[in-house]
Design an enzyme around this catalytic site. Sequence first.
Site, PDB file in Angstrom:
ATOM      1  CD  GLU A   1       5.125   7.400 -10.568  1.00 44.96           C
ATOM      2  OE1 GLU A   1       5.858   6.727 -11.298  1.00 44.96           O
ATOM      3  OE2 GLU A   1       3.933   7.637 -10.854  1.00 44.96           O
TER       4      GLU A   1
ATOM      5  CG  HIS B   1       0.555   8.332  -9.531  1.00 44.66           C
ATOM      6  ND1 HIS B   1       1.185   7.415 -10.336  1.00 44.66           N
ATOM      7  CD2 HIS B   1      -0.728   7.890  -9.414  1.00 44.66           C
ATOM      8  CE1 HIS B   1       0.321   6.475 -10.684  1.00 44.66           C
ATOM      9  NE2 HIS B   1      -0.834   6.738 -10.135  1.00 44.66           N
TER      10      HIS B   1
ATOM     11  CG  ASN C   1       0.305   3.920 -13.939  1.00 44.15           C
ATOM     12  OD1 ASN C   1       0.500   2.847 -13.360  1.00 44.15           O
ATOM     13  ND2 ASN C   1      -0.635   4.767 -13.568  1.00 44.15           N
TER      14      ASN C   1
ATOM     15  CB  SER D   1      -3.299   6.663 -12.827  1.00 44.71           C
ATOM     16  OG  SER D   1      -4.629   6.610 -13.209  1.00 44.71           O
TER      17      SER D   1
HETATM   18  N1  3HC Z   1      -4.767  -1.443   5.322  1.00 46.96           N
HETATM   19  C1  3HC Z   1      -4.127  -2.047   6.320  1.00 46.96           C
HETATM   20  N2  3HC Z   1      -3.649  -3.295   6.244  1.00 46.96           N
HETATM   21  C2  3HC Z   1      -3.841  -3.955   5.096  1.00 46.96           C
HETATM   22  C3  3HC Z   1      -4.517  -3.398   3.994  1.00 46.96           C
HETATM   23  C4  3HC Z   1      -4.981  -2.062   4.143  1.00 46.96           C
HETATM   24  N3  3HC Z   1      -5.616  -1.424   3.163  1.00 46.96           N
HETATM   25  N4  3HC Z   1      -4.554  -4.305   3.004  1.00 46.96           N
HETATM   26  C5  3HC Z   1      -3.931  -5.410   3.449  1.00 46.96           C
HETATM   27  N5  3HC Z   1      -3.495  -5.196   4.715  1.00 46.96           N
HETATM   28  C6  3HC Z   1      -2.738  -6.125   5.567  1.00 46.96           C
HETATM   29  C7  3HC Z   1      -3.332  -7.520   5.542  1.00 46.96           C
HETATM   30  O1  3HC Z   1      -4.327  -7.656   6.522  1.00 46.96           O
HETATM   31  C8  3HC Z   1      -2.122  -8.384   5.846  1.00 46.96           C
HETATM   32  O2  3HC Z   1      -1.888  -8.382   7.247  1.00 46.96           O
HETATM   33  P1  3HC Z   1      -1.296  -9.691   7.980  1.00 46.96           P
HETATM   34  O3  3HC Z   1       0.103  -9.840   7.475  1.00 46.96           O
HETATM   35  O4  3HC Z   1      -1.384  -9.346   9.429  1.00 46.96           O
HETATM   36  O5  3HC Z   1      -2.197 -10.813   7.553  1.00 46.96           O
HETATM   37  C9  3HC Z   1      -0.974  -7.623   5.207  1.00 46.96           C
HETATM   38  O6  3HC Z   1      -1.417  -6.273   5.029  1.00 46.96           O
HETATM   39  C10 3HC Z   1      -0.579  -8.214   3.868  1.00 46.96           C
HETATM   40  O7  3HC Z   1      -1.725  -8.286   3.043  1.00 46.96           O
HETATM   41  P2  3HC Z   1      -2.219  -9.608   2.288  1.00 46.96           P
HETATM   42  O8  3HC Z   1      -1.961 -10.811   3.103  1.00 46.96           O
HETATM   43  O9  3HC Z   1      -3.585  -9.351   1.766  1.00 46.96           O
HETATM   44  O10 3HC Z   1      -1.403  -9.755   0.991  1.00 46.96           O
HETATM   45  P3  3HC Z   1       0.041  -9.676   0.473  1.00 46.96           P
HETATM   46  O11 3HC Z   1       1.084  -9.929   1.485  1.00 46.96           O
HETATM   47  O12 3HC Z   1      -0.043 -10.569  -0.699  1.00 46.96           O
HETATM   48  O13 3HC Z   1       0.190  -8.161  -0.015  1.00 46.96           O
HETATM   49  C11 3HC Z   1      -0.243  -6.518  -1.683  1.00 46.96           C
HETATM   50  C12 3HC Z   1      -0.840  -7.525  -0.719  1.00 46.96           C
HETATM   51  C13 3HC Z   1       0.514  -5.436  -0.899  1.00 46.96           C
HETATM   52  C14 3HC Z   1      -1.410  -5.875  -2.417  1.00 46.96           C
HETATM   53  C15 3HC Z   1       0.771  -7.238  -2.635  1.00 46.96           C
HETATM   54  O14 3HC Z   1       0.158  -8.331  -3.253  1.00 46.96           O
HETATM   55  C16 3HC Z   1       1.312  -6.316  -3.680  1.00 46.96           C
HETATM   56  O15 3HC Z   1       2.247  -5.570  -3.455  1.00 46.96           O
HETATM   57  N6  3HC Z   1       0.711  -6.393  -4.896  1.00 46.96           N
HETATM   58  C17 3HC Z   1       1.081  -5.508  -6.014  1.00 46.96           C
HETATM   59  C18 3HC Z   1       0.310  -4.214  -5.880  1.00 46.96           C
HETATM   60  C19 3HC Z   1       0.743  -3.214  -6.898  1.00 46.96           C
HETATM   61  O16 3HC Z   1       1.557  -3.460  -7.791  1.00 46.96           O
HETATM   62  N7  3HC Z   1       0.156  -2.025  -6.800  1.00 46.96           N
HETATM   63  C20 3HC Z   1       0.371  -0.969  -7.757  1.00 46.96           C
HETATM   64  C21 3HC Z   1      -0.759  -0.970  -8.705  1.00 46.96           C
HETATM   65  S1  3HC Z   1      -0.569   0.261  -9.942  1.00 46.96           S
HETATM   66  C22 3HC Z   1      -1.219   1.634  -9.257  1.00 46.96           C
HETATM   67  O17 3HC Z   1      -1.701   1.665  -8.155  1.00 46.96           O
HETATM   68  C23 3HC Z   1      -1.168   2.850 -10.098  1.00 46.96           C
HETATM   69  C24 3HC Z   1      -2.541   3.298 -10.495  1.00 46.96           C
HETATM   70  O18 3HC Z   1      -2.397   4.589 -11.059  1.00 46.96           O
HETATM   71  C25 3HC Z   1      -3.179   2.379 -11.536  1.00 46.96           C
END
Ligand code: 3HC
Length: 297
Positions: free
Chosen positions: A160, A148, A198, A127
Amino acid sequence: MTIQKVGVVGCGLMGHGIVQVAAQGGFQVVAVEAEQKFLDGGLARIDKSLAKLAEKSVKDGKATAEAAQAKASETRARIVGSTDRKTLADCDLVIEAIVENLDVKKQLFKELGALCKPSTIFASNTSSFPITDMAQASGRPERFVGLHFFNPVQLMKLVEVVRTAKTEDDVFAQARAFGEACGKTAVSCKDTPGFVVNRLLVPYMAEAMKMLERGDASAQDIDTAMKLGCGYPMGPIELTDYVGLDTTLFIVEGWTKRYPNDPSFAVPTLLRDLVKQGKLGRKTGQGFYKWEGDKRV
Ligand code: 3HC
């Protein structure tokens, strides 16, 4: 595309997701971990995630229970786990998703450079580190890219694809095609600090923490403001907990060292303090907020 067999080194938070989306994309995947217990942990997460996705596609009326189960089983059957890096020798693409430590990553690529067939493409999921440094260590910089992915890999739709000055056009095109076959939208970026996401996201998260330090607004209000004001799925404070405070600190500290004159890379005191206290966010159950599993409480 000539990529058929993919190796992923590291089956942790990011690695297990990459293994899974590659298998979902139809590739044969070798997941390599240093110890059996880490490998078992990563594979168990994949099983849970595949079951969740199958359940969801039945619930959404996209597949019958039998079809969803069969698809999950077919995906799982494409994954083989190993603790022996030699199993990567004939992979067409090897993606590194190990600990964020540049020396350890360089050492891994030096080893892979000697081990893998000459046509193997190497990729890092780092990252924050320069792809060029790892590419050089591998001994085949022209066959090296950044790939990424985002957390959680199974749900986030972006990858990415990062090229260095030496990445060959065909290698870059194959890496992009691989990312898209994994169900992601690929964006291209040069080898710059933080790439696209990032570079924008981490200073934004740091700015939110500085706002909290100054007492301008509460964590809840900062998060609500960005969720409702900008339509983001999570606010910046909650997202820092989700990503991990240690990971965020590590990225910012690395940049501060490399770019001491850029104020957007200054480390928030609050972040440093919480990490010292072992409050790392979702993974420890406590960061800025309390967590139970994947849910904020
Ligand atoms: N595998 C399969 N299914 C999954 C899962 C996984 N790992 N995680 C969650 N799900 C499913 C859940 O069971 C849920 O199913 P349902 O609709 O049947 O109940 C569905 O996916 C939606 O999950 P949630 O209800 O838990 O939650 P949300 O709808 O709030 O979505 C999220 C969760 C996708 C994490 C959303 O909150 C989001 O997009 N958050 C922002 C995440 C983000 O910005 N990520 C980037 C971070 S930066 C990065 O990664 C870079 C690194 O280098 C630092």
